[in-house]
Design an enzyme around this catalytic site. Structure first.
Site, PDB file in Angstrom:
ATOM      1  N   GLU A   4      45.652  28.750  50.214  1.00 31.36           N
ATOM      2  CA  GLU A   4      46.348  29.269  51.308  1.00 31.36           C
ATOM      3  C   GLU A   4      47.561  28.953  51.168  1.00 31.36           C
ATOM      4  O   GLU A   4      48.026  27.877  50.981  1.00 31.36           O
ATOM      5  CB  GLU A   4      45.819  29.087  52.710  1.00 31.36           C
ATOM      6  CG  GLU A   4      46.475  29.899  53.604  1.00 31.36           C
ATOM      7  CD  GLU A   4      45.785  30.203  55.092  1.00 31.36           C
ATOM      8  OE1 GLU A   4      44.654  29.317  55.362  1.00 31.36           O
ATOM      9  OE2 GLU A   4      46.399  30.683  56.185  1.00 31.36           O
ATOM     10  N   GLU A  51      39.367  36.582  59.793  1.00 29.28           N
ATOM     11  CA  GLU A  51      39.150  35.865  61.053  1.00 29.28           C
ATOM     12  C   GLU A  51      39.657  37.087  62.167  1.00 29.28           C
ATOM     13  O   GLU A  51      40.318  36.551  63.160  1.00 29.28           O
ATOM     14  CB  GLU A  51      39.753  34.547  61.325  1.00 29.28           C
ATOM     15  CG  GLU A  51      38.830  33.370  60.412  1.00 29.28           C
ATOM     16  CD  GLU A  51      39.254  31.949  60.710  1.00 29.28           C
ATOM     17  OE1 GLU A  51      40.116  31.838  61.584  1.00 29.28           O
ATOM     18  OE2 GLU A  51      38.655  31.287  60.248  1.00 29.28           O
ATOM     19  N   TYR A  66      33.756  25.089  60.604  1.00 30.16           N
ATOM     20  CA  TYR A  66      34.207  23.831  60.097  1.00 30.16           C
ATOM     21  C   TYR A  66      33.471  22.706  61.039  1.00 30.16           C
ATOM     22  O   TYR A  66      33.070  22.785  62.126  1.00 30.16           O
ATOM     23  CB  TYR A  66      35.807  23.745  60.676  1.00 30.16           C
ATOM     24  CG  TYR A  66      36.438  24.496  59.578  1.00 30.16           C
ATOM     25  CD1 TYR A  66      36.926  24.000  58.231  1.00 30.16           C
ATOM     26  CD2 TYR A  66      36.878  25.770  60.007  1.00 30.16           C
ATOM     27  CE1 TYR A  66      37.783  24.804  57.455  1.00 30.16           C
ATOM     28  CE2 TYR A  66      37.706  26.737  58.963  1.00 30.16           C
ATOM     29  CZ  TYR A  66      37.957  26.277  57.842  1.00 30.16           C
ATOM     30  OH  TYR A  66      38.598  26.939  56.799  1.00 30.16           O
ATOM     31  N   GLU A 105      34.981  30.181  54.185  1.00 28.02           N
ATOM     32  CA  GLU A 105      35.517  29.110  54.619  1.00 28.02           C
ATOM     33  C   GLU A 105      34.610  28.191  55.226  1.00 28.02           C
ATOM     34  O   GLU A 105      33.898  28.482  56.366  1.00 28.02           O
ATOM     35  CB  GLU A 105      36.813  29.207  55.751  1.00 28.02           C
ATOM     36  CG  GLU A 105      38.093  29.970  55.232  1.00 28.02           C
ATOM     37  CD  GLU A 105      39.061  30.051  56.207  1.00 28.02           C
ATOM     38  OE1 GLU A 105      39.216  29.450  56.979  1.00 28.02           O
ATOM     39  OE2 GLU A 105      39.791  31.207  56.295  1.00 28.02           O
TER      40      GLU A 105
HETATM   41  O1  AHR Z   1      41.435  27.025  56.398  1.00 26.16           O
HETATM   42  C1  AHR Z   1      42.316  26.802  57.511  1.00 26.16           C
HETATM   43  C2  AHR Z   1      42.437  27.858  58.455  1.00 26.16           C
HETATM   44  O2  AHR Z   1      41.120  27.943  59.119  1.00 26.16           O
HETATM   45  C3  AHR Z   1      42.535  29.287  57.765  1.00 26.16           C
HETATM   46  O3  AHR Z   1      43.823  29.931  57.811  1.00 26.16           O
HETATM   47  C4  AHR Z   1      41.757  30.296  58.831  1.00 26.16           C
HETATM   48  O4  AHR Z   1      41.203  31.335  58.273  1.00 26.16           O
HETATM   49  C5  AHR Z   1      40.863  29.227  59.440  1.00 26.16           C
HETATM   50  O5  AHR Z   1      41.049  29.385  61.018  1.00 26.16           O
END
Ligand code: AHR
Length: 500
Positions: free
Chosen positions: A26, A172, A243, A291
């Site tokens: 990114e 997102e 995450y 992600e």
């Molecule tokens: O990967 C970091 C960020 O996490 C990305 O830009 C976003 O899509 C997500 O919230």
């Protein structure tokens, strides 16, 4: 403690799509500038890309890279990144409170992807823009010539179209932080219309519609049901993001978090099946888990930039999580989950690839180095391709607030095209060795051909540019006799054993 596992040649989960081991770049922090791109660096190629980074990406054998965002894409004008570099505008990137020089755009990224031996997966901006910008970008990238946008690409130095197959319809879009956030119904309509326009150009594109940003979102899983109601017959994948963190400092709970991941995948697989039945559709839509990673070490240090206290810096250090040994175990468990759910998760993107929550780090002007988590990703990417095996596992487990009977052994198995087998294992037990007893039924394998182990480190041990102590060693005790693989898996360890 004994861990009994049975693998049978006739008992499989799915063929694994190699893109399960994709990644993500990114325009964020130092991922692009001083990450992959650093003209003037001693290893820079003629396009200003760091060859040392390209070598590490090639080592990982990354099949596909998502680009250019992420949150960044939701206010990105792709046209800013084409044409003579000196004419490209500097823009304010609202997602990461930074300045974007646009010195890298689609042409440069495509050159990098070529050099790194990877495919591009492009995202269009459905936040601040919409259908029109998306169809223009697609024409620019994929049309041979004879139209406004394709001829502009040729004028800008690229004769042949890039032929990008995979396209993400925004990023997102459920997130309140997203520029141009939408309700599920608003997004579903726009995604449907955008998909229709993109397919009118080329029916064979693979389109990814946004699912939830996390299973913690208040709109999950209603979001998936609504969005798929609009788009099921027009897309090929729904994206999921997740995450992981150990803010609580609780290793047992941390290493059980892939049970949540498994539930998340299972729930969305259920929504997909429900929608397919509701629409009487003959098509299957799969998950693009585009992600995922551990992300928490850098949250505090990023506040200054993200709250705007530094102004609008260009390529500031952001999301530079430095991973420890505990994270090796976590990434190993996550990858195992994806292998076990490879019947529905076809694409995965480790977020991200360089400097930003990444397995590869760089020092500006200096070396590129491997984080601790480089290794479980390396082993899965290189040896986790083929057919996922449906293993029967008999091992004691433990419970956390959110999961019960989490087995101490986390294991996934893959049979490669050439018949060789790879087993990826994490022993989650804090103190006990697991005596692995793996019964191999119906396979023509008789020898251990590779055995890599990561163990014995302090959980907080990290790597750095000058020293990478957290690295795999050769295992010593794995043996095959009478159709059984045996090995002692040390407490809190990661291991890959390959048989041929
Ligand atoms: O990967 C970091 C960020 O996490 C990305 O830009 C976003 O899509 C997500 O919230």
């Amino acid at each position: 403690m004994r861990a009994a596992v049975t693998a049978h040649a006739g008992y499989t989960i799915s063929k694994i799509d190699p893109r399960l081991y994709g990644s993500f770049i990114e325009h964020l922090g130092r991922a692009v500038y001083t990450g992959i791109h650093e003209p003037g660096h001693p290893t820079a190629d003629e396009n200003g890309f760091r060859r040392d980074v390209i070598d590490l990406v090639r080592e990982l054998d990354v099949p596909i890279v998502r680009y250019p965002g992420g949150n960044f894409v939701s206010a990105y004008d792709w046209e800013d990144g084409i044409g003579p570099k000196e004419d490209r505008p500097v823009r304010l990137d609202l997602a990461w409170h930074s300045s974007e020089s646009n010195q890298v755009g689609i042409h440069e990224f495509a050159d990098w992807a070529d050099a790194a031996g990877t495919e591009m997966m492009l995202a269009v901006n459905l936040g601040s823009r919409g259908l029109d910008a998306a169809r223009a970008f697609l024409e620019y990238v994929n049309h041979p010539g004879g139209s406004y946008w394709s001829d502009l690409r040729r004028k800008n130095g690229r004769e042949e179209p890039w032929g990008v197959k995979m396209w993400c319809l925004g990023n997102e879009m459920d997130g309140p932080w997203q520029i141009g956030q939408k309700t599920a119904a608003e997004y579903g309509r726009i995604a449907f219309e955008t998909a229709k326009a993109m397919r009118a150009f080329d029916k064979s594109l693979e389109l990814v519609v946004c699912g939830s940003s996390s299973p913690k979102m208040a709109t999950y899983p209603e979001w998936e049901a609504t969005v798929l109601d609009y788009t099921y017959d027009s897309v090929d994948y729904i994206s999921l993001h997740m995450y992981f963190d150990n803010h609580a400092g609780d290793t047992a709970a941390y290493l059980a978090q892939n049970a949540r991941l498994d539930d998340y995948i299972g729930t969305v697989a259920g929504v997909l099946a429900f929608t397919k039945a509701k629409k009487r559709s003959k098509r299957d839509v799969y998950i693009s888990f585009d992600e995922w990673n551990v992300w928490y070490h850098s949250r505090e240090q990023d506040r200054t930039v993200l709250e705007g206290r530094d102004g609008w810096p260009h390529a500031p250090a952001l999301l530079e999580d430095i991973y420890n040994f505990e994270d090796v175990l976590q990434v190993g468990c996550i990858l195992n989950t994806f292998i076990r759910r490879s019947d529905v998760v076809k694409v995965g993107c480790l977020a991200q690839l360089v400097n930003v929550i990444a397995p590869i780090m760089t020092v500006p002007g200096g070396p590129a180095w491997r984080q601790t988590t480089f290794y479980p990703y390396l082993f899965a990417s290189r040896h986790g391709r083929g057919t996922a095996l449906n293993l029967a596992v008999d091992c004691a487990g433990y419970s956390t607030d959110f999961a019960s009977d989490v087995p101490y052994l986390d294991i996934a198995g893959v049979q490669a095209e050439d018949g060789t087998l790879a087993f990826f294992m994490v022993n989650r037990h804090p103190t006990e060795t697991l005596a692995l007893d793996l019964s191999l039924e119906g396979f023509a394998v008789g020898a251990v051909i590779e055995d890599k182990v990561m163990s014995g480190h302090d959980l907080r041990q990290v790597n750095g540019p000058d020293d990478t102590p957290v690295a795999p060693k050769d295992g010593q005790d794995a043996a095959i006799a009478a159709g059984r693989l045996t090995a002692a898996l040390p407490p809190l360890s990661y291991r890959m054993i390959r048989l041929g």
